[in-house]
Design an enzyme around this catalytic site. Structure first.
Site, PDB file in Angstrom:
ATOM      1  N   GLU A 119       0.879  -1.169   0.000  1.00  0.00           N
ATOM      2  CA  GLU A 119       0.000   0.000   0.000  1.00  0.00           C
ATOM      3  C   GLU A 119       0.911   1.211   0.000  1.00  0.00           C
ATOM      4  OE1 GLU A 119      -1.845   3.042   0.256  1.00  0.00           O
ATOM      5  OE2 GLU A 119      -1.721   2.697   2.416  1.00  0.00           O
ATOM      6  N   CYS A 133      -1.196   9.243   2.831  1.00  0.00           N
ATOM      7  CA  CYS A 133      -1.130   8.750   1.453  1.00  0.00           C
ATOM      8  C   CYS A 133      -2.354   9.173   0.646  1.00  0.00           C
ATOM      9  CB  CYS A 133      -0.974   7.236   1.432  1.00  0.00           C
ATOM     10  SG  CYS A 133      -2.324   6.335   2.243  1.00  0.00           S
TER      11      CYS A 133
END
Length: 490
Positions: free
Chosen positions: A256, A290
């Site tokens: 991720e 993110c």
């Protein structure tokens, strides 16, 4: 720290230590530094390659009996862990504020999510883990999900608790052992706190190892043959290296990674609401997420007003040490990250963008920034900034919006602001991302929802929700059974 001498995270328990079959001295010791002040909060132990190897051996030995433990007993450990997060919330929150630079609401959210992750993981212990398959032979044919064995978890500094526990809890619940390597900048809130919680929850020894460390520690974990699955959250650059190393060792890696997520503001959007979405998406945790809204793609009929209102909001947001009062943005994690943010801002302004708000800093406190007159090739628009920067670009048609939002390597999250939700969903279908939020900003996450991106944002694997977690932390085994052995031609 008011909690240094007592409580769940009493410094005497973990100072200079790692957690591996109890608390033991690290190979080396590093200071834990408060990003807001530069003060030293304590000293953590750092694991070397030999300690990673011993942890992997211990975890592999302990895991089979844990996998055979009745599901209700495994669930009880996870439920106790969830309750302990709530019981010790104020202490863990203080560490998240001091060590990670979190503002108080963000720290409280992390602890709440950590608790919920454990409660949700408890339900995984009794989830159906197989199915009966059709077969052309006279036999029973079925598939079954079985634990992978030992899961290696490597987590980052920005949401250190959430991004560790979201892999640790489901992996344990599904019968695996776990080795966690938290970022050394947030070793307590992202790692040692988890060790203490599961220690108090009664997790049997050898099933969880917490080994703070840097690149060398991570490489030792990824290359160890007893660790068949790696769960990594972090930068795309580091993720590429981990993916390459995992492939060489023929192991699975769930990556991720970074993002440069877009918020599209359509011509029919409620402007005030859209500005609120944009500010939250770009400035929460000083943009160190993110999913941060890194590109504001606004219809040309609204863009001037949008920029003006966003700049007004940015200029009004208080920035400072989250331990000294109510602030909206705390510190950037370290000087290197601050300097990277500022370089991207200044190079974008030098390329012709207009600095409408921010673009300055004191110490590690970077002002929320708005950039207008941005073009696609400018650094702060093209690259992931990982800071409180809102580059705004305009579009004319929906095709323009699709092209702008689809450009680039990343594909993590997408927000669309519109009064016509069906129109927003139709638009989203044309843009490749792992996550879409119509009439919301890009920073969203829930323990029950699959999370992950495409392209440079990840390998397409997901964390969260029963299906995604089972796929991430188990293997599929095909099993057949006959009443008697068949006779073959030879």
């Amino acid at each position: 720290m008011t909690t240094a001498q007592q409580g769940l995270l009493a410094a005497a328990t973990w100072t200079g230590k790692i957690y591996s079959n109890g608390w033991q001295a690290g190979a080396t010791v590093l200071p834990i530094v408060e990003p807001a002040t530069g003060d030293q909060l304590g000293e953590m132990g750092v694991a070397d390659a030999s300690q990673v190897a011993r942890a992997a051996e211990s975890a592999a030995a302990a895991q089979p009996s844990w996998a055979k433990t009745p599901y209700h007993e495994r669930a009880a450990v996870l439920r106790r862990a969830g309750e302990l997060w709530l019981q010790h919330a104020s202490e863990v929150q203080e560490w998240l504020i001091r060590e990670a630079g979190s503002i108080e609401p963000k720290a409280a959210l992390e602890v709440q999510v950590a608790s919920q992750e454990c409660f949700e993981a408890a339900g995984l212990t009794s989830a159906p883990l197989g199915e009966v398959l059709p077969t052309a032979s006279d036999r029973l044919s079925m598939s079954r999900r079985v634990p992978v064995g030992v899961v290696g978890v490597i987590s980052p500094f920005n949401f250190p608790l959430v991004l560790s526990i979201r892999s640790v809890a489901p992996a344990l619940a599904l019968g695996n052992a776990v080795i966690l390597k938290p970022d050394p900048r947030t070793a307590v809130s992202g790692g040692l706190s988890i060790a203490r919680i599961f220690e108090e929850a009664g997790l049997p020894e050898g099933l969880l190892h917490v080994l703070p460390g840097g690149v060398d520690t991570g490489e030792a974990l990824v290359s160890d043959p007893r660790v068949p699955v790696i769960s990594f959250t972090g930068s795309t650059r580091a993720g590429r290296s981990i993916g390459e190393m995992s492939a060489r060792h023929l192991k699975r890696s769930h990556l991720e990674l970074g993002g440069n997520s877009a918020l599209i503001v359509l011509d029919d959007a409620d402007l005030e609401a859209a500005v609120g979405l944009g500010a939250w998406g770009s400035y929460l945790h000083a943009g160190q997420i993110c999913m941060t809204t890194g590109r504001h793609i606004v219809h040309e009929s609204l863009v001037d007003d949008y920029v003006a209102r966003l700049a007004e909001k940015a200029n009004a947001l208080p920035v400072g040490d989250p331990t000294t009062g109510q602030v909206a943005l705390g510190p950037i994690i370290d000087d290197g990250q601050r300097d990277k943010i500022h370089q991207l801002v200044t190079s974008t302004v030098n390329a012709g963008a207009q600095l409408v708000a921010g673009g300055t800093y004191e110490g590690r406190f970077y002002r929320p920034t708005v950039l207008s007159q941005v073009t696609e090739d400018m650094p702060a628009y093209r690259e992931e900034v990982f800071g409180p920067v809102a580059p705004v670009i305009s579009f004319r048609s929906l095709d323009d919006a699709v092209r702008l939002a689809s450009a680039g390597d990343y594909g993590l999250s997408l927000g669309i602001a519109t009064k016509d939700a069906a129109r927003g969903l139709e638009l989203a279908e044309r843009i490749p991302t792992g996550i879409v939020h119509v009439n919301d900003q890009t920073v969203n996450d829930e323990p029950v929802a699959p999370f992950g991106g495409v392209g440079a944002s990840g390998t397409g694997s997901r964390f969260g929700g029963a299906t995604a977690n089972i796929e991430a932390f188990t293997e599929t085994r095909w099993i057949t059974m006959r009443a008697s052995a068949p006779v073959y031609p030879f």
